[in-house]
Design a protein around this motif. Sequence first.
Motif, PDB file in Angstrom:
ATOM      1  N   GLY A  74      58.686  47.024  44.585  1.00  0.00           N
ATOM      2  CA  GLY A  74      57.357  47.513  44.937  1.00  0.00           C
ATOM      3  C   GLY A  74      56.214  46.743  44.317  1.00  0.00           C
ATOM      4  O   GLY A  74      55.055  47.127  44.469  1.00  0.00           O
ATOM      5  N   SER A  75      56.505  45.652  43.607  1.00  0.00           N
ATOM      6  CA  SER A  75      55.428  44.807  43.086  1.00  0.00           C
ATOM      7  C   SER A  75      54.886  43.949  44.223  1.00  0.00           C
ATOM      8  O   SER A  75      55.634  43.549  45.108  1.00  0.00           O
ATOM      9  CB  SER A  75      55.942  43.901  41.964  1.00  0.00           C
ATOM     10  N   MET A  76      53.585  43.692  44.202  1.00  0.00           N
ATOM     11  CA  MET A  76      52.971  42.881  45.252  1.00  0.00           C
ATOM     12  C   MET A  76      52.877  41.435  44.788  1.00  0.00           C
ATOM     13  O   MET A  76      52.449  41.148  43.668  1.00  0.00           O
ATOM     14  CB  MET A  76      51.578  43.383  45.625  1.00  0.00           C
ATOM     15  N   TRP A  77      53.310  40.533  45.668  1.00  0.00           N
ATOM     16  CA  TRP A  77      53.231  39.093  45.446  1.00  0.00           C
ATOM     17  C   TRP A  77      52.223  38.533  46.422  1.00  0.00           C
ATOM     18  O   TRP A  77      52.185  38.924  47.592  1.00  0.00           O
ATOM     19  CB  TRP A  77      54.594  38.453  45.669  1.00  0.00           C
ATOM     20  N   MET A  78      51.389  37.606  45.933  1.00  0.00           N
ATOM     21  CA  MET A  78      50.386  36.961  46.774  1.00  0.00           C
ATOM     22  C   MET A  78      50.424  35.464  46.517  1.00  0.00           C
ATOM     23  O   MET A  78      50.646  35.030  45.385  1.00  0.00           O
ATOM     24  CB  MET A  78      48.982  37.485  46.440  1.00  0.00           C
ATOM     25  N   TYR A  79      50.208  34.709  47.576  1.00  0.00           N
ATOM     26  CA  TYR A  79      50.040  33.269  47.401  1.00  0.00           C
ATOM     27  C   TYR A  79      48.557  32.998  47.579  1.00  0.00           C
ATOM     28  O   TYR A  79      47.956  33.387  48.583  1.00  0.00           O
ATOM     29  CB  TYR A  79      50.872  32.495  48.419  1.00  0.00           C
ATOM     30  N   ALA A  80      47.977  32.367  46.567  1.00  0.00           N
ATOM     31  CA  ALA A  80      46.536  32.161  46.532  1.00  0.00           C
ATOM     32  C   ALA A  80      46.228  30.706  46.214  1.00  0.00           C
ATOM     33  O   ALA A  80      47.130  29.913  45.950  1.00  0.00           O
ATOM     34  CB  ALA A  80      45.920  33.075  45.473  1.00  0.00           C
ATOM     35  N   THR A  81      44.957  30.360  46.228  1.00  0.00           N
ATOM     36  CA  THR A  81      44.576  28.981  45.921  1.00  0.00           C
ATOM     37  C   THR A  81      44.982  28.578  44.514  1.00  0.00           C
ATOM     38  O   THR A  81      45.200  27.403  44.251  1.00  0.00           O
ATOM     39  CB  THR A  81      43.057  28.778  46.065  1.00  0.00           C
ATOM     40  N   CYS A  82      45.099  29.540  43.608  1.00  0.00           N
ATOM     41  CA  CYS A  82      45.452  29.219  42.228  1.00  0.00           C
ATOM     42  C   CYS A  82      46.951  29.249  41.982  1.00  0.00           C
ATOM     43  O   CYS A  82      47.400  28.855  40.903  1.00  0.00           O
ATOM     44  CB  CYS A  82      44.735  30.169  41.272  1.00  0.00           C
ATOM     45  N   GLY A  83      47.756  29.693  42.933  1.00  0.00           N
ATOM     46  CA  GLY A  83      49.203  29.719  42.780  1.00  0.00           C
ATOM     47  C   GLY A  83      49.815  31.021  43.261  1.00  0.00           C
ATOM     48  O   GLY A  83      49.240  31.729  44.087  1.00  0.00           O
ATOM     49  N   LEU A  84      50.980  31.350  42.732  1.00  0.00           N
ATOM     50  CA  LEU A  84      51.712  32.561  43.102  1.00  0.00           C
ATOM     51  C   LEU A  84      51.334  33.672  42.125  1.00  0.00           C
ATOM     52  O   LEU A  84      51.404  33.476  40.907  1.00  0.00           O
ATOM     53  CB  LEU A  84      53.217  32.290  43.060  1.00  0.00           C
ATOM     54  N   VAL A  85      50.942  34.825  42.656  1.00  0.00           N
ATOM     55  CA  VAL A  85      50.419  35.924  41.843  1.00  0.00           C
ATOM     56  C   VAL A  85      51.303  37.156  42.052  1.00  0.00           C
ATOM     57  O   VAL A  85      51.669  37.474  43.180  1.00  0.00           O
ATOM     58  CB  VAL A  85      48.964  36.258  42.244  1.00  0.00           C
ATOM     59  N   ARG A  86      51.606  37.845  40.956  1.00  0.00           N
ATOM     60  CA  ARG A  86      52.375  39.100  41.023  1.00  0.00           C
ATOM     61  C   ARG A  86      51.571  40.209  40.368  1.00  0.00           C
ATOM     62  O   ARG A  86      51.051  40.056  39.260  1.00  0.00           O
ATOM     63  CB  ARG A  86      53.702  38.950  40.290  1.00  0.00           C
ATOM     64  N   VAL A  87      51.469  41.348  41.083  1.00  0.00           N
ATOM     65  CA  VAL A  87      50.855  42.551  40.528  1.00  0.00           C
ATOM     66  C   VAL A  87      51.952  43.605  40.447  1.00  0.00           C
ATOM     67  O   VAL A  87      52.535  43.968  41.469  1.00  0.00           O
ATOM     68  CB  VAL A  87      49.681  43.052  41.406  1.00  0.00           C
ATOM     69  N   PRO A  88      52.274  44.092  39.238  1.00  0.00           N
ATOM     70  CA  PRO A  88      53.346  45.079  39.084  1.00  0.00           C
ATOM     71  C   PRO A  88      53.092  46.353  39.892  1.00  0.00           C
ATOM     72  O   PRO A  88      51.944  46.759  40.093  1.00  0.00           O
ATOM     73  CB  PRO A  88      53.353  45.389  37.588  1.00  0.00           C
ATOM     74  N   ARG A  89      54.171  46.972  40.318  1.00  0.00           N
ATOM     75  CA  ARG A  89      54.112  48.175  41.160  1.00  0.00           C
ATOM     76  C   ARG A  89      53.209  49.248  40.553  1.00  0.00           C
ATOM     77  O   ARG A  89      52.367  49.820  41.247  1.00  0.00           O
ATOM     78  CB  ARG A  89      55.516  48.738  41.354  1.00  0.00           C
ATOM     79  N   ASP A  90      53.369  49.550  39.264  1.00  0.00           N
ATOM     80  CA  ASP A  90      52.582  50.614  38.649  1.00  0.00           C
ATOM     81  C   ASP A  90      51.095  50.281  38.610  1.00  0.00           C
ATOM     82  O   ASP A  90      50.248  51.150  38.810  1.00  0.00           O
ATOM     83  CB  ASP A  90      53.104  50.924  37.243  1.00  0.00           C
TER      84      ASP A  90
END
Length: 185
Positions: A74-90
């Motif tokens: 349930g963590s969200m992963w994003m690919y952005a101009t600065c790289g790969l980003v993860r936001v924890p589920r909680d």
Amino acid sequence: LGRDAGKIEANYLATYGPGSVRVTGLRLDADGALWAGTAGHGIARILNGRITMLSTANGLPCDQVHWSTLDGNGSMWMYATCGLVRVPRDDLAAWIADPRRRVAATLWDGADGVPPVATAEGYFNPPVTKAADGKLWFLSGAELLWVDPDHIPSNPVPPPVHVASFVADHRTYAASSGLRLPPLV
């Protein structure tokens, strides 16, 4: 477009000014919320006509998001101009409940082997997929990359540091416990 031929029913990003928000990726989640990556405003969450923006103001490392996905936890992963980003589920759940909250985003960039890409090249549908083993496969320009969210190695112990010398005003000073530099250096 709405049911009436040719009529737009809603423009959710119009509050930023006509044409000022370029959407770079879309994802519909299990709750029916639409997530829209943007070029310069972060990622928008649209649900029941309400829009909230997750951006650098809330803890993202940069505001241009190409796409997003969820891992098996349930963590969200994003690919952005600065790289790969993860936001924890909680953190994500807390932000959804209160969009003023900050998230603790983790960034993997060029130093970690994830090449930052300023703009998504071409249209790939979708540019990310989750394999049966939980790995996330994604496109980065002309490269195909993967990350295993359940097995990310990390070393929390900082490396030991030994300072051998200092350079100030083009002059080298030996490092010692009683080092004092002259005034105005």
